[in-house]
Design a protein around this motif. Sequence first.
Motif, mmCIF file in Angstrom:
data_model
loop_
_atom_site.group_PDB
_atom_site.id
_atom_site.type_symbol
_atom_site.label_atom_id
_atom_site.label_comp_id
_atom_site.label_asym_id
_atom_site.label_seq_id
_atom_site.Cartn_x
_atom_site.Cartn_y
_atom_site.Cartn_z
ATOM 1 N N VAL A 62 37.900 29.331 25.851
ATOM 2 C CA VAL A 62 39.097 29.322 26.692
ATOM 3 C C VAL A 62 38.700 29.568 28.139
ATOM 4 N N ASP A 63 39.198 28.735 29.040
ATOM 5 C CA ASP A 63 39.044 28.975 30.482
ATOM 6 C C ASP A 63 40.111 29.997 30.873
ATOM 7 N N GLU A 64 39.705 31.258 30.932
ATOM 8 C CA GLU A 64 40.688 32.325 31.093
ATOM 9 C C GLU A 64 41.459 32.225 32.403
ATOM 10 N N GLN A 65 40.816 31.800 33.470
ATOM 11 C CA GLN A 65 41.519 31.704 34.741
ATOM 12 C C GLN A 65 42.674 30.707 34.660
ATOM 13 N N SER A 66 42.453 29.591 33.976
ATOM 14 C CA SER A 66 43.522 28.609 33.791
ATOM 15 C C SER A 66 44.654 29.190 32.968
ATOM 16 N N VAL A 67 44.311 29.981 31.948
ATOM 17 C CA VAL A 67 45.329 30.610 31.115
ATOM 18 C C VAL A 67 46.156 31.598 31.928
ATOM 19 N N LEU A 68 45.498 32.416 32.746
ATOM 20 C CA LEU A 68 46.215 33.409 33.548
ATOM 21 C C LEU A 68 47.168 32.734 34.534
ATOM 22 N N HIS A 100 53.708 31.503 27.494
ATOM 23 C CA HIS A 100 54.436 32.752 27.265
ATOM 24 C C HIS A 100 53.478 33.909 27.014
ATOM 25 N N SER A 101 52.380 33.622 26.281
ATOM 26 C CA SER A 101 51.477 34.702 25.912
ATOM 27 C C SER A 101 50.098 34.154 25.585
ATOM 28 N N TYR A 102 49.093 34.996 25.818
ATOM 29 C CA TYR A 102 47.721 34.706 25.417
ATOM 30 C C TYR A 102 47.249 35.876 24.567
ATOM 31 N N VAL A 103 46.988 35.619 23.296
ATOM 32 C CA VAL A 103 46.545 36.647 22.363
ATOM 33 C C VAL A 103 45.077 36.388 22.051
ATOM 34 N N ASN A 104 44.228 37.380 22.257
ATOM 35 C CA ASN A 104 42.797 37.145 22.083
ATOM 36 C C ASN A 104 42.076 38.406 21.630
ATOM 37 N N ASP A 105 40.838 38.213 21.244
ATOM 38 C CA ASP A 105 40.013 39.287 20.690
ATOM 39 C C ASP A 105 38.826 39.609 21.590
ATOM 40 N N PHE A 106 38.907 39.171 22.867
ATOM 41 C CA PHE A 106 37.752 39.251 23.762
ATOM 42 C C PHE A 106 38.173 39.808 25.122
ATOM 43 N N PRO A 107 38.193 41.124 25.277
ATOM 44 C CA PRO A 107 38.696 41.737 26.510
ATOM 45 C C PRO A 107 37.902 41.331 27.746
ATOM 46 N N SER A 108 38.641 41.174 28.849
ATOM 47 C CA SER A 108 38.032 40.958 30.162
ATOM 48 C C SER A 108 38.789 41.830 31.160
ATOM 49 N N GLU A 109 38.218 42.033 32.322
ATOM 50 C CA GLU A 109 38.856 42.901 33.316
ATOM 51 C C GLU A 109 40.219 42.370 33.732
ATOM 52 N N GLN A 110 40.316 41.064 33.953
ATOM 53 C CA GLN A 110 41.599 40.484 34.370
ATOM 54 C C GLN A 110 42.595 40.419 33.222
ATOM 55 N N GLY A 111 42.132 39.937 32.086
ATOM 56 C CA GLY A 111 43.040 39.726 30.974
ATOM 57 C C GLY A 111 43.609 41.008 30.396
ATOM 58 N N ARG A 158 51.173 39.555 30.336
ATOM 59 C CA ARG A 158 51.468 38.566 29.303
ATOM 60 C C ARG A 158 50.270 38.316 28.385
ATOM 61 N N VAL A 159 49.272 39.160 28.481
ATOM 62 C CA VAL A 159 48.082 39.026 27.644
ATOM 63 C C VAL A 159 48.053 40.156 26.629
ATOM 64 N N ILE A 160 47.761 39.803 25.383
ATOM 65 C CA ILE A 160 47.536 40.794 24.328
ATOM 66 C C ILE A 160 46.065 40.695 23.950
#
Length: 400
Positions: A241-247, A256-267, A272-274
């Motif tokens: 996933v290109d996280e910047q595009s998602v944000l 509406h939401s991005y649910v993921n298992d890979f924490p980042s400082e921004q996310g 709206r991120v879980i």
Amino acid sequence: MSTFAIQTLNAISPVGLQRLDRDVFDLGTDIAAPRGILLRSADLHSYEVPSSLYAVARAGAGTNNIPVDALAVRGIPVFNTPGANANAVKELVIAGMLLAARNLYHAADYTRALVAEQGLSGSELDTQVEAGKKQFAGYELPGRTLGVIGLGAIGVLVANAAQSLGLRVLGYDPAITVERAWQLSPNIEQVTSVEELFSRSDMITLHVPLIEATRGLVDAQRIAMMRPGGVVLNFARGGVVDEQSVLEALDSGQLHSYVNDFPSEQGAVHPRVITLPHLGASTGEAEDNCAVMAAEQLADYLLHGNIRNSVNFPEVVMARTPGTTRLGIFNENKPNMIGQITAALADAGLNVAEFTNRSKGEVAYTLVDVEGEVRDGLKDDILAIEGIIRARRIDGPAPA
């Protein structure tokens, strides 16, 4: 009796280690010349691979922490455990869908803050709960469309479970195996392109490895194809996933939401991120299943030369022929290798009782059971053939 030394680089479930006969396998964390390595997340990219090493087994599906290609050119198979943790990940994906659809994660934070930060209680708490709950109104899953990218062990379980919850399910996997195709519910529609899947989905879930072809698979262009207010679920690998595009899509309302298992400082701090702390296979059952599968595959290879679920070599399984000696030979996948190997065996006065050869990409593997006395110099004769990577005599529990 001689033993195979196996180095464990992580805490491996005792249930799996019990599958390794201690009369045959010597286990430890500090072994100078291991025949096998059993690990979970330990990083092997900076590990100095000893010449003694025959195989690596990972108790898990992903192998990004292992230099797979570098080991292949040395004739060292890398085993993983596809499907062993599939149910654990499936349950987490379904939980993620419900968290996103019903805004449960943020609703729980809101309720906790009313008490922990504002100190509300009694009727004041009841009043504020009723006043604030409207902002967390969500939607139900039946009638929505879920797109599943990757129909392997996990993807098929997710697709089938989602369909049973009333979702319309689209699947995309150009490399789906016959086994997985049979397991897939007939009510799930397989589409022919990633773009079609994005354009028709309310939710997207990813179940693919992180390779060059999948890096950044979810990008701004594909997100824009989704229906407004979509949800992306990523329990595969962070890089797909290109996280910047998602944000940016979350900020604009496209997602509406991005649910993921890979924490980042921004996310981790985006409203709206879980983000979960890599819980995909974090159940006792999954850890036991992965350890058992990894240990059994490693033992089968060391004792009998069989290769099952290797990511860098083909699957080669052959029953042992009584009264024979088994040889395992790795070679470059090029013409006349089989002819040269069998010629060397004939020159050594050996009769081939059983023989199998399979290739995968640029490498191949041969198992052969021979009748006759195997002289000491045979291995050197085979290694002298141009294109031979590695050869060993497989005498059950005695290392070659």
